[in-house]
Enzyme design. Structure first.
Site, PDB file in Angstrom:
ATOM      1  N   ASP A 190      22.171   0.594   0.546  1.00  0.00           N
ATOM      2  CA  ASP A 190      20.710   0.552   0.541  1.00  0.00           C
ATOM      3  C   ASP A 190      20.269  -0.863   0.147  1.00  0.00           C
ATOM      4  O   ASP A 190      20.826  -1.473  -0.774  1.00  0.00           O
ATOM      5  CB  ASP A 190      20.145   1.574  -0.454  1.00  0.00           C
ATOM      6  N   ILE A 191      19.274  -1.393   0.877  1.00  0.00           N
ATOM      7  CA  ILE A 191      18.764  -2.731   0.583  1.00  0.00           C
ATOM      8  C   ILE A 191      17.928  -2.667  -0.687  1.00  0.00           C
ATOM      9  O   ILE A 191      17.027  -1.828  -0.812  1.00  0.00           O
ATOM     10  CB  ILE A 191      17.917  -3.266   1.750  1.00  0.00           C
TER      11      ILE A 191
ATOM     12  N   GLU B  84      15.812   1.810   4.973  1.00  0.00           N
ATOM     13  CA  GLU B  84      16.698   0.693   4.642  1.00  0.00           C
ATOM     14  C   GLU B  84      18.082   1.170   4.225  1.00  0.00           C
ATOM     15  O   GLU B  84      18.845   0.427   3.612  1.00  0.00           O
ATOM     16  CB  GLU B  84      16.077  -0.140   3.510  1.00  0.00           C
TER      17      GLU B  84
END
Length: 546
Positions: free
Chosen positions: A413-414, A456
């Site tokens: 996950d960003i 994301e």
């Protein structure tokens, strides 16, 4: 005599008029055959794809409902832990220092943002402190039946949705008893969620409320009352007469096509949240299936109409010399439509017109097959990044688990991606997603499969990898992203969580959930790091992480 000859001539013309030329006859037969073949293709495609789309939508909605119920259960476990921490803090407090009480309550509430309000009461129901502070409430006795029931229960408590007597808000609350060292009940610490205002449910699930295709979800309590819905005005409405809600109230989980209370045919997946006895329902209007189907049929007709029209015109000109090619091509279309044969290589025909006809027909069928393959590709691929999408992920992980193929799963996950979107705009955010997707793809082997799971969040399945090997891959990805110069003038990092099959779990949903929990821990520990789930203690429902 002349009259007889004229009558005879007219009779010959009538007889000639009644005769049908071979070109018209064969051309008519071939044209009808082509049209019937096209009709069969459309009807067959419509029937099979309709059921496939309905089944896939039901499965996807059920999987989404299960995942959301697991997320909701994890959320409420965290909320209860937060309240238990507060209860343990107050168990030796004499409740005399009001300033200390207020500051402590503010600290507990602000440390998590789980609750809209946090209330501390003594064993009689007297409000000792409230965060945010309200002079109107502090020093008064609780008045709601739910709060009184929580004090009387003297144990962990989750209320149904109800309307508060004073503020007239629709709320639900969670409470934990405060027990001193001697085991005496001292009071209650409770957190309230304002159901029709900004709350933790909005923060956790708001972005998933309604998809562009009309799919949405809602949450109900065990009595069938709506706790969370895209339309806030429906919060509190009782859906106990709804077929799906009735099944959830009987602790059933599954998927179903049904007609809702508004008379709309829908495809629903539903799952119970065991921690709260609530339920999550993911709903798609059946109309979206027909919309997708009509679009596919329209594309099919568009891609085949012009070639078939040209074919008919050619057939009408050369039908007398091309009887055999017509039969061959008609049979071939039917066989290809049923998927029985591959398109043969084009062989030169002794007749130029017949040769042209054969090539045109095969080209039309090849075009149709290519467009169909493109539709299948689009259904399995994320449009923005070019990675596999969530549907493909579910198919692959189920296949690997069914084949007992050892593998590791990385959920990435960003970090603070919302800040990137808010600061630089969604187009820049999309470019960041594409560049990170390329770095993820470049960091794994060809046998490994990368997916964009949504938003994301990315997932990587590593065939024949254990947790240690997967950790090295995840770190390689993380460092590659951190050291890369992307489209924004700031460093971008990612966090990752890892689980392993079959060591950690043999269930695809639980395995993903464990990796997602590891990712959540990586976020809590400061982001820009990788966390591997180490052991799973199913008896105590606890996870260990590395």
């Amino acid at each position: 005599m002349i009259a007889k000859e004229e009558i005879s001539r007219l009779r010959r013309k009538v007889k000639e008029f009644k005769k049908i030329s071979l070109t018209a006859l064969l051309g008519g037969f071939v044209t009808i055959s082509v049209l019937m073949t096209l009709t069969i293709m459309v009807i067959t495609s419509y029937t099979t794809q309709k059921q496939a789309l309905i089944d896939n939508t039901l499965k996807l909605n059920n999987a989404s409902a299960v995942q959301m119920s697991q997320m909701l259960e994890s959320l409420f476990e965290s909320m209860q832990k937060s309240l238990k921490y507060g209860a343990e803090y107050f168990e030796n407090d004499d409740f005399k220092d009001k300033g200390k009480l207020n500051s402590t309550m503010d600290l507990i509430r602000n440390s998590s943002n789980y609750f809209n309000t946090l209330v501390l009461t003594d064993e009689t129901g007297l409000v000792l402190s409230r965060s945010p502070y309200s002079e109107e409430n502090v020093g008064k006795y609780i008045s709601s039946d739910a709060a009184k029931a929580a004090i009387q229960a003297r144990t962990s408590y989750i209320s149904d949705a109800y309307l508060t007597p004073r503020s007239k808000r629709k709320i639900a609350f969670i409470s934990e008893p405060i027990i001193d060292a001697e085991g005496e009940f001292k009071g209650l610490i409770s957190g309230s969620i304002y159901l029709q205002e900004n709350n933790i449910l909005d923060l956790s699930f708001g972005s998933q409320l309604k998809a562009s295709n009309g799919t949405y979800f809602y949450i109900i309590d065990h009595n069938g009352a709506i706790l969370f819905h895209p339309d806030v005005n429906r919060i509190g409405q009782n859906l106990s007469q709804n077929t799906v809600v009735q099944k959830m109230m009987k602790n059933q989980t599954g998927q179903e096509k049904y007609t809702n209370l508004d008379g709309v045919s829908t495809l629903a997946g539903y799952s119970k949240v065991s921690a709260t006895d609530w339920g999550v329902v993911v709903v798609s209007p059946t109309q979206i299936v027909y919309d997708q189907l009509n679009l596919q049929i329209g594309m099919l007709l568009l891609y085949t109409a012009i070639p078939f029209i040209l074919l008919t015109l050619i057939v009408l000109r050369v039908a007398r010399k091309l009887v055999h090619p017509f039969v061959f091509l008609a049979d071939l279309v039917q066989q290809v439509d049923k998927g029985r044969v591959d398109l043969p290589a084009v062989k030169p025909h002794w007749n130029r017109e017949a040769d042209l006809l054969t090539r045109t027909m095969l080209g039309a069928m090849a075009s149709f097959r290519n467009k169909t393959d493109q539709l299948v590709y689009d259904a399995r691929t994320d449009v923005l990044t070019g990675l596999n999408n969530r549907r493909t992920f579910e198919e692959v992980i189920q296949e690997w688990i069914h084949d007992e193929t050892p593998f590791a799963i990385i959920v990435l996950d960003i970090d603070r991606f919302k800040l990137i979107n808010d600061t630089y705009g969604h187009s820049t955010g999309d470019e960041v997603l594409k560049q990170i997707a390329k770095r993820i793809q470049a960091s794994v082997q060809p046998v490994d499969i990368c997916f964009r799971f949504g938003g994301e969040e990315f997932v990587v399945l590593l065939r024949n990898h254990d947790s240690k090997m997967a950790y090295d891959v995840a770190e390689r990805i993380r460092i590659s992203v951190e050291e890369s110069v992307l489209v924004v003038d700031r460093s971008i990092t990612i966090s990752a969580g890892i689980a392993e099959f079959p060591m950690h779990s043999q269930s695809e949903s639980e395995l993903f959930h464990l990796a997602d929990n590891a990712l959540y821990l990586a976020k809590e520990e400061g982001r820009n790091r990788t966390v591997v789930i180490q052991t799973v203690d199913k008896q105590n429902n606890r996870n260990s992480f590395l």
